[in-house]
Design a protein around this motif. Structure first.
Motif, PDB file in Angstrom:
ATOM      1  N   TYR A  63       0.889  -1.217  -0.007  1.00  0.00           N
ATOM      2  CA  TYR A  63      -0.063  -0.152  -0.152  1.00  0.00           C
ATOM      3  C   TYR A  63       0.843   1.281  -0.157  1.00  0.00           C
ATOM      4  CZ  TYR A  63      -3.426   3.482   1.169  1.00  0.00           C
ATOM      5  OH  TYR A  63      -4.338   4.353   1.302  1.00  0.00           O
ATOM      6  N   TYR A  64       1.855   1.328   0.802  1.00  0.00           N
ATOM      7  CA  TYR A  64       2.620   2.283   1.008  1.00  0.00           C
ATOM      8  C   TYR A  64       3.780   2.663  -0.260  1.00  0.00           C
ATOM      9  CZ  TYR A  64       0.641   2.543   5.378  1.00  0.00           C
ATOM     10  OH  TYR A  64      -0.082   2.515   6.512  1.00  0.00           O
ATOM     11  N   ASP A  65       4.007   3.748  -0.665  1.00  0.00           N
ATOM     12  CA  ASP A  65       5.045   3.910  -1.824  1.00  0.00           C
ATOM     13  C   ASP A  65       6.220   4.835  -1.246  1.00  0.00           C
ATOM     14  OD1 ASP A  65       3.724   2.507  -4.018  1.00  0.00           O
ATOM     15  OD2 ASP A  65       2.699   4.328  -4.468  1.00  0.00           O
ATOM     16  N   ASP A  66       7.296   5.074  -1.954  1.00  0.00           N
ATOM     17  CA  ASP A  66       8.297   5.984  -1.405  1.00  0.00           C
ATOM     18  C   ASP A  66       7.765   7.431  -1.391  1.00  0.00           C
ATOM     19  OD1 ASP A  66       9.926   3.817  -1.614  1.00  0.00           O
ATOM     20  OD2 ASP A  66      11.237   4.282  -3.153  1.00  0.00           O
ATOM     21  N   GLU A  95      -0.652   4.641  -1.852  1.00  0.00           N
ATOM     22  CA  GLU A  95      -0.722   3.848  -3.334  1.00  0.00           C
ATOM     23  C   GLU A  95      -1.669   4.854  -4.248  1.00  0.00           C
ATOM     24  OE1 GLU A  95      -2.708  -0.086  -3.827  1.00  0.00           O
ATOM     25  OE2 GLU A  95      -0.599  -0.645  -4.550  1.00  0.00           O
ATOM     26  N   ASN A  96      -2.596   5.315  -3.594  1.00  0.00           N
ATOM     27  CA  ASN A  96      -3.654   5.999  -4.320  1.00  0.00           C
ATOM     28  C   ASN A  96      -3.526   7.541  -4.348  1.00  0.00           C
ATOM     29  OD1 ASN A  96      -4.413   7.092  -1.718  1.00  0.00           O
ATOM     30  ND2 ASN A  96      -6.159   6.115  -1.436  1.00  0.00           N
ATOM     31  N   GLY A  97      -2.308   7.957  -3.878  1.00  0.00           N
ATOM     32  CA  GLY A  97      -1.838   9.376  -3.998  1.00  0.00           C
ATOM     33  C   GLY A  97      -2.251  10.166  -2.789  1.00  0.00           C
ATOM     34  N   SER A  98      -3.066   9.806  -2.042  1.00  0.00           N
ATOM     35  CA  SER A  98      -3.600  10.869  -0.775  1.00  0.00           C
ATOM     36  C   SER A  98      -2.412  10.702   0.337  1.00  0.00           C
ATOM     37  CB  SER A  98      -4.751  10.244  -0.081  1.00  0.00           C
ATOM     38  OG  SER A  98      -4.283   8.872   0.600  1.00  0.00           O
ATOM     39  N   VAL A  99      -2.719  11.972   1.324  1.00  0.00           N
ATOM     40  CA  VAL A  99      -1.520  12.136   2.241  1.00  0.00           C
ATOM     41  C   VAL A  99      -1.811  11.147   3.228  1.00  0.00           C
ATOM     42  CG1 VAL A  99      -0.715  13.859   3.773  1.00  0.00           C
ATOM     43  CG2 VAL A  99      -1.496  14.565   1.539  1.00  0.00           C
ATOM     44  N   ILE A 100      -0.747  10.450   3.748  1.00  0.00           N
ATOM     45  CA  ILE A 100      -0.473   9.698   4.861  1.00  0.00           C
ATOM     46  C   ILE A 100      -0.432  10.513   6.111  1.00  0.00           C
ATOM     47  CG2 ILE A 100       0.483   7.782   6.079  1.00  0.00           C
ATOM     48  CD1 ILE A 100       0.800   6.418   3.191  1.00  0.00           C
ATOM     49  N   HIS A 101      -1.380  10.334   7.393  1.00  0.00           N
ATOM     50  CA  HIS A 101      -1.052  10.954   8.469  1.00  0.00           C
ATOM     51  C   HIS A 101      -0.420   9.977   9.489  1.00  0.00           C
ATOM     52  CE1 HIS A 101      -3.997  13.132   6.244  1.00  0.00           C
ATOM     53  NE2 HIS A 101      -3.482  14.209   6.984  1.00  0.00           N
ATOM     54  N   SER A 102       0.608  10.194   9.812  1.00  0.00           N
ATOM     55  CA  SER A 102       1.230   8.864  10.778  1.00  0.00           C
ATOM     56  C   SER A 102       1.694   9.636  12.195  1.00  0.00           C
ATOM     57  CB  SER A 102       2.672   8.435  10.318  1.00  0.00           C
ATOM     58  OG  SER A 102       2.431   7.889   8.948  1.00  0.00           O
ATOM     59  N   GLY A 103       1.383   8.698  13.120  1.00  0.00           N
ATOM     60  CA  GLY A 103       1.713   9.207  14.624  1.00  0.00           C
ATOM     61  C   GLY A 103       2.247   7.994  15.131  1.00  0.00           C
ATOM     62  N   SER A 104       3.447   8.201  16.174  1.00  0.00           N
ATOM     63  CA  SER A 104       3.956   7.044  16.720  1.00  0.00           C
ATOM     64  C   SER A 104       4.370   7.671  18.452  1.00  0.00           C
ATOM     65  CB  SER A 104       5.378   6.733  15.943  1.00  0.00           C
ATOM     66  OG  SER A 104       6.223   7.715  15.799  1.00  0.00           O
ATOM     67  N   ALA A 105       4.828   6.754  19.072  1.00  0.00           N
ATOM     68  CA  ALA A 105       5.624   6.800  20.248  1.00  0.00           C
ATOM     69  C   ALA A 105       6.710   5.920  20.470  1.00  0.00           C
ATOM     70  CB  ALA A 105       4.512   6.538  21.533  1.00  0.00           C
ATOM     71  N   GLY A 124      12.816   2.592  19.783  1.00  0.00           N
ATOM     72  CA  GLY A 124      11.693   1.683  19.519  1.00  0.00           C
ATOM     73  C   GLY A 124      10.246   1.825  19.841  1.00  0.00           C
ATOM     74  N   GLY A 125       9.252   1.621  19.249  1.00  0.00           N
ATOM     75  CA  GLY A 125       7.758   1.798  19.726  1.00  0.00           C
ATOM     76  C   GLY A 125       6.856   1.403  18.832  1.00  0.00           C
ATOM     77  N   GLY A 126       5.883   2.089  18.555  1.00  0.00           N
ATOM     78  CA  GLY A 126       4.624   1.627  18.026  1.00  0.00           C
ATOM     79  C   GLY A 126       3.938   2.905  17.320  1.00  0.00           C
ATOM     80  N   GLY A 127       3.022   2.714  16.489  1.00  0.00           N
ATOM     81  CA  GLY A 127       2.311   3.764  15.692  1.00  0.00           C
ATOM     82  C   GLY A 127       1.193   3.696  14.921  1.00  0.00           C
ATOM     83  N   TYR A 128       0.520   4.306  14.405  1.00  0.00           N
ATOM     84  CA  TYR A 128      -0.591   4.522  13.486  1.00  0.00           C
ATOM     85  C   TYR A 128      -0.681   5.236  12.385  1.00  0.00           C
ATOM     86  CZ  TYR A 128      -5.604   3.048  13.344  1.00  0.00           C
ATOM     87  OH  TYR A 128      -6.732   2.683  12.830  1.00  0.00           O
ATOM     88  N   HIS A 129      -1.133   4.779  11.169  1.00  0.00           N
ATOM     89  CA  HIS A 129      -0.907   5.576  10.032  1.00  0.00           C
ATOM     90  C   HIS A 129      -2.554   5.523   9.509  1.00  0.00           C
ATOM     91  CE1 HIS A 129       3.186   4.500  10.440  1.00  0.00           C
ATOM     92  NE2 HIS A 129       2.676   3.327  10.925  1.00  0.00           N
ATOM     93  N   ILE A 130      -2.752   6.822   8.928  1.00  0.00           N
ATOM     94  CA  ILE A 130      -4.206   6.914   8.394  1.00  0.00           C
ATOM     95  C   ILE A 130      -4.418   7.920   7.096  1.00  0.00           C
ATOM     96  CG2 ILE A 130      -6.552   8.093   9.034  1.00  0.00           C
ATOM     97  CD1 ILE A 130      -5.446   7.972  12.098  1.00  0.00           C
ATOM     98  N   ASP A 131      -4.996   7.251   6.170  1.00  0.00           N
ATOM     99  CA  ASP A 131      -5.591   7.738   5.166  1.00  0.00           C
ATOM    100  C   ASP A 131      -6.761   7.310   4.536  1.00  0.00           C
ATOM    101  OD1 ASP A 131      -4.546   5.813   3.784  1.00  0.00           O
ATOM    102  OD2 ASP A 131      -3.655   6.842   2.229  1.00  0.00           O
ATOM    103  N   GLN A 133      -7.048   4.011   4.180  1.00  0.00           N
ATOM    104  CA  GLN A 133      -6.648   2.868   4.824  1.00  0.00           C
ATOM    105  C   GLN A 133      -5.910   3.339   6.441  1.00  0.00           C
ATOM    106  OE1 GLN A 133      -4.666  -0.224   2.888  1.00  0.00           O
ATOM    107  NE2 GLN A 133      -3.375  -0.593   4.701  1.00  0.00           N
ATOM    108  N   LYS A 134      -6.543   2.306   7.415  1.00  0.00           N
ATOM    109  CA  LYS A 134      -5.784   2.646   8.717  1.00  0.00           C
ATOM    110  C   LYS A 134      -5.088   1.358   9.267  1.00  0.00           C
ATOM    111  CE  LYS A 134      -9.696   5.444  10.178  1.00  0.00           C
ATOM    112  NZ  LYS A 134     -10.977   5.224   9.805  1.00  0.00           N
ATOM    113  N   ASP A 135      -3.756   1.669   9.688  1.00  0.00           N
ATOM    114  CA  ASP A 135      -2.896   0.619   9.782  1.00  0.00           C
ATOM    115  C   ASP A 135      -2.133   0.748  10.905  1.00  0.00           C
ATOM    116  OD1 ASP A 135      -1.509  -1.494   9.180  1.00  0.00           O
ATOM    117  OD2 ASP A 135      -0.422  -0.813   7.393  1.00  0.00           O
ATOM    118  N   GLY A 136      -1.755  -0.112  11.749  1.00  0.00           N
ATOM    119  CA  GLY A 136      -0.873   0.057  13.044  1.00  0.00           C
ATOM    120  C   GLY A 136       0.410  -0.372  12.639  1.00  0.00           C
TER     121      GLY A 136
END
Length: 179
Positions: A63-66, A95-105, A124-131, A133-136
């Motif tokens: 789903y994610y591109d460079d 992949e669909n050209g939208s902006v991905i919003h990511s947060g992490s701790a 090290g830690g965890g995060g969440y990515h939203i556009d 699609q939502k993905d931990g």
């Protein structure tokens, strides 16, 4: 009486020796001050604010591109060596050209070298990515911070991020303002 004179002489000698304690002489006529303590570039109970640019490189198809982006972050160090941080960043690399919003701790372990105001660190830690699609995710990385002065620094780091959609690397570089 002989013992009294010896006792008085020893007492006077110890007073004179104690008066010169901590004073360094190169020879018997020149005073040399003790060396100054090293500066403390990284402190405990330190709060910092980050502003940074990102580059995301995917390590597999999915789903994610460079893509490039930017973000902000906050860090708090309980001790000189151990702290935690949070960050949010945006990148135009879905992949669909939208902006991905990511947060992490992250939990952060740093090794300050105050003599050159440099601190390598691992995190090290965890995060969440939203556009659309939502993905931990979970991540681990390493970085380097250089303090220009006690409150302004430059940093760069990289992390490998594992998600359900696909894995990617995030490289960050920016300014850190410590309080």
């Amino acid at each position: 009486m002989k013992h009294t004179k010896s006792l008085i002489a020893c007492a006077l000698l110890s007073l004179v020796a104690g008066a010169n304690a901590g004073t360094t002489y190169v020879d018997n006529s020149k005073y040399v001050a003790p060396p100054a303590p090293e500066p403390m570039c990284f402190g405990e109970n330190e709060f910092s604010f980050d502003i940074f640019a990102t580059y995301q490189h995917t390590s597999s198809d999915g789903y994610y591109d460079d893509g490039f982006g930017g973000g902000i972050g906050m860090n708090y160090f309980f001790t000189r060596y151990f702290g935690f941080g949070t960050d949010v960043f945006w990148s135009d690399n879905s992949e669909n050209g939208s902006v991905i919003h990511s947060g992490s701790a992250s939990l952060i372990l740093r090794a300050p070298i105050d003599s050159i105001c440099l601190a390598p660190y691992v995190f090290g830690g965890g995060g969440y990515h939203i556009d659309s699609q939502k993905d931990g995710s979970v991540h681990a990385g390493l970085g380097l911070e250089y303090r220009i002065n006690e409150s302004v620094g430059l940093f760069t780091d990289g992390r490998h991020t594992w998600t359900e959609a696909n894995d990617f690397f995030v490289f960050r570089t920016g300014l850190r303002f410590a309080f």
